[in-house]
Write an enzyme that holds these catalytic residues in place. Structure first.
Site, PDB file in Angstrom:
ATOM      1  N   GLY A   1      67.795 -39.223 -40.357  1.00 13.83           N
ATOM      2  CA  GLY A   1      67.180 -37.952 -40.925  1.00 13.83           C
ATOM      3  C   GLY A   1      66.341 -38.289 -41.880  1.00 13.83           C
ATOM      4  O   GLY A   1      65.693 -39.462 -42.183  1.00 13.83           O
ATOM      5  N   PHE A   2      65.717 -37.270 -42.556  1.00 16.51           N
ATOM      6  CA  PHE A   2      64.513 -37.513 -43.613  1.00 16.51           C
ATOM      7  C   PHE A   2      64.949 -38.340 -44.691  1.00 16.51           C
ATOM      8  O   PHE A   2      64.418 -39.454 -44.925  1.00 16.51           O
ATOM      9  CB  PHE A   2      64.152 -36.203 -43.830  1.00 16.51           C
ATOM     10  N   ILE A   3      66.207 -38.010 -45.453  1.00 16.42           N
ATOM     11  CA  ILE A   3      66.456 -38.729 -46.662  1.00 16.42           C
ATOM     12  C   ILE A   3      67.264 -40.148 -45.972  1.00 16.42           C
ATOM     13  O   ILE A   3      66.972 -40.993 -46.548  1.00 16.42           O
ATOM     14  CB  ILE A   3      67.525 -37.957 -47.381  1.00 16.42           C
TER      15      ILE A   3
ATOM     16  N   ASP B   1      74.033 -41.547 -36.056  1.00 15.55           N
ATOM     17  CA  ASP B   1      73.009 -40.231 -36.279  1.00 15.55           C
ATOM     18  C   ASP B   1      73.179 -39.600 -34.699  1.00 15.55           C
ATOM     19  O   ASP B   1      72.935 -40.537 -33.797  1.00 15.55           O
ATOM     20  CB  ASP B   1      71.733 -40.427 -36.665  1.00 15.55           C
TER      21      ASP B   1
ATOM     22  N   LEU C   1      75.501 -38.484 -45.053  1.00 14.67           N
ATOM     23  CA  LEU C   1      74.505 -37.454 -45.193  1.00 14.67           C
ATOM     24  C   LEU C   1      74.466 -36.726 -43.974  1.00 14.67           C
ATOM     25  O   LEU C   1      73.646 -35.610 -44.019  1.00 14.67           O
ATOM     26  CB  LEU C   1      72.995 -38.164 -45.043  1.00 14.67           C
TER      27      LEU C   1
ATOM     28  N   THR D   1      80.262 -28.528 -38.219  1.00 13.48           N
ATOM     29  CA  THR D   1      79.662 -30.040 -38.572  1.00 13.48           C
ATOM     30  C   THR D   1      79.986 -30.394 -40.037  1.00 13.48           C
ATOM     31  O   THR D   1      80.380 -31.514 -40.348  1.00 13.48           O
ATOM     32  CB  THR D   1      78.211 -29.735 -38.283  1.00 13.48           C
TER      33      THR D   1
ATOM     34  N   ALA E   1      77.102 -36.723 -49.790  1.00 11.31           N
ATOM     35  CA  ALA E   1      75.708 -35.927 -50.160  1.00 11.31           C
ATOM     36  C   ALA E   1      76.190 -34.274 -50.127  1.00 11.31           C
ATOM     37  O   ALA E   1      76.372 -33.776 -49.065  1.00 11.31           O
ATOM     38  CB  ALA E   1      74.824 -36.027 -49.291  1.00 11.31           C
TER      39      ALA E   1
ATOM     40  N   TYR F   1      77.008 -22.220 -45.704  1.00  5.59           N
ATOM     41  CA  TYR F   1      76.733 -23.506 -46.000  1.00  5.59           C
ATOM     42  C   TYR F   1      77.276 -23.854 -47.266  1.00  5.59           C
ATOM     43  O   TYR F   1      77.834 -24.991 -47.468  1.00  5.59           O
ATOM     44  CB  TYR F   1      75.056 -23.648 -46.132  1.00  5.59           C
TER      45      TYR F   1
ATOM     46  N   LYS G   1      80.068 -26.891 -47.706  1.00  8.68           N
ATOM     47  CA  LYS G   1      79.699 -28.261 -48.800  1.00  8.68           C
ATOM     48  C   LYS G   1      80.881 -28.351 -49.805  1.00  8.68           C
ATOM     49  O   LYS G   1      81.147 -29.348 -50.345  1.00  8.68           O
ATOM     50  CB  LYS G   1      78.329 -28.116 -49.049  1.00  8.68           C
TER      51      LYS G   1
END
Ligand code: UDP
Length: 322
Positions: A12-14, A33, A78, A97, A119, A151, A155
């Site tokens: 992913g991006f990070i 991933d 992440l 997820t 994260a 969301y 988390k």
């Protein structure tokens, strides 16, 4: 000492930036991933590196996760359903997820006593109106009838579970609450405002400001975020604690649109889009979101290096090249 790190969501991006940084520091990096929102091209340039390996699979594949955890000293988790747009449109996927993913990672880590960095997100501050947000502040979420809060709640469960593993099994865990992070490789496809505005400005399309644009955010460069994660990994005093990770430079979204227009020399117009039109029903926006970063600063000495204009320039250069 940490030598071998597994990054879930590492394409992913990070995650891909983190993989680069840890490889540069001489660590062994494995990426897990499923390419649901990550992209193979983000890590393609790392595939020849002798200390790099990857598995394209879901964190819910227990066999693969077990093997990777058994070969790791630390896991940076992440992998998650991210992006407000995705979260509002796919609530079942988001909740499952995030909760099952963290549970699987913690279980596997506990089996091999790997350190875990979870994260988390500034979303867990919910509708908190008292900024800056401190890690031990009370949390106020909206009602369960509004999907956005699923969301945050998912988390929060991840955080509770991680802290419970620490308390009950003495598993070394650290929780990083990431605030808005931007930089090269971030896509606007899942709603993220900076790549969306930059793409719109470069294409000469109207820049879509939701609501009246008075809502504000603090944007942190991905390389600063990654340095923070690396610092949290190596500081023993961080274990068992929650940390805000983000910039404290606040900008209103309308001003952000104007800055991006100026920096790109774009003649795009600014179009105000009512929230009801921008998002599916069940959406509520946050007016302000500013982290108090005293804790991470005092434990690790971390502070961001990039200011907003430098961050935006990096995104502009990257998107222009594409
Ligand atoms: N936003 C906007 N136009 C867009 C996308 C987002 O005005 O095209 C706003 C959004 O309503 C929010 C802010 O930009 O107030 C940041 O949105 P993003 O989805 O990037 O992050 P988050 O809401 O999670 O902070």
């Amino acid at each position: 000492m940490t030598q071998r790190v597994l990054i879930t969501g590492g394409a992913g991006f990070i995650g891909s930036h983190l993989a680069e940084t840890l490889l540069d520091a001489g660590l062994q990096v494995a990426v897990l991933d499923d390419l649901s929102t990550g992209r193979f091209e983000n890590i393609a340039h790392l595939t020849g590196h002798p200390n790099f390996s990857f598995a394209i699979d879901s964190i819910t594949n227990a066999i693969v996760l077990d093997r990777l955890a058994s070969e790791s000293d630390a896991i940076i988790h992440l992998a998650a359903a991210v992006g407000v747009k995705l979260v509002v449109e796919q609530p079942v996927h988001t909740i499952e997820t995030n909760i099952m993913g963290a549970e699987a990672v913690l279980k596997a880590a506990a089996r091999y006593r790997a350190k875990v960095i979870i994260a988390s997100t500034s979303e867990v501050y919910g509708k908190g109106a008292h900024v800056p947000f401190r890690e031990d502040d009370d949390v106020v979420l909206g009602p369960t009838s509004r999907t956005r809060w699923a969301y945050a709640a998912s988390k929060m469960v991840d955080e509770f579970l991680a802290l419970a593993y620490h308390q009950k099994y003495d598993l070394p865990v650290v929780i990083a609450r990431l605030f808005n992070t931007v930089g090269p490789r971030q896509t606007g496809r899942y709603g993220m405002v900076v790549p969306r505005f930059v793409r719109q400005a470069l294409a000469g399309e109207p820049i879509t400001v939701y609501g009246d644009g008075s809502q504000s955010r603090c944007f942190c460069d991905v390389s600063d975020t990654v340095r923070a994660l690396k610092a949290l990994l190596s500081h023993e005093e961080a274990v068992g604690k929650v940390f805000n990770v983000g910039s404290t430079e606040e900008v209103a979204i309308l001003e952000l649109a104007q800055r991006i227009k100026a920096l790109t020399g774009s003649d795009s117009s600014i179009r105000f889009v009512p929230y009801a039109e921008a998002y599916a029903p069940g959406f509520e926006d946050m007016q302000r979101r500013v982290p108090d970063t005293t804790r991470i600063q005092s434990v690790t000495g971390w502070r961001p290096r990039y200011d907003l204009d430098a961050i935006l320039q990096r995104v502009i250069v990257w998107l222009k090249r594409r």
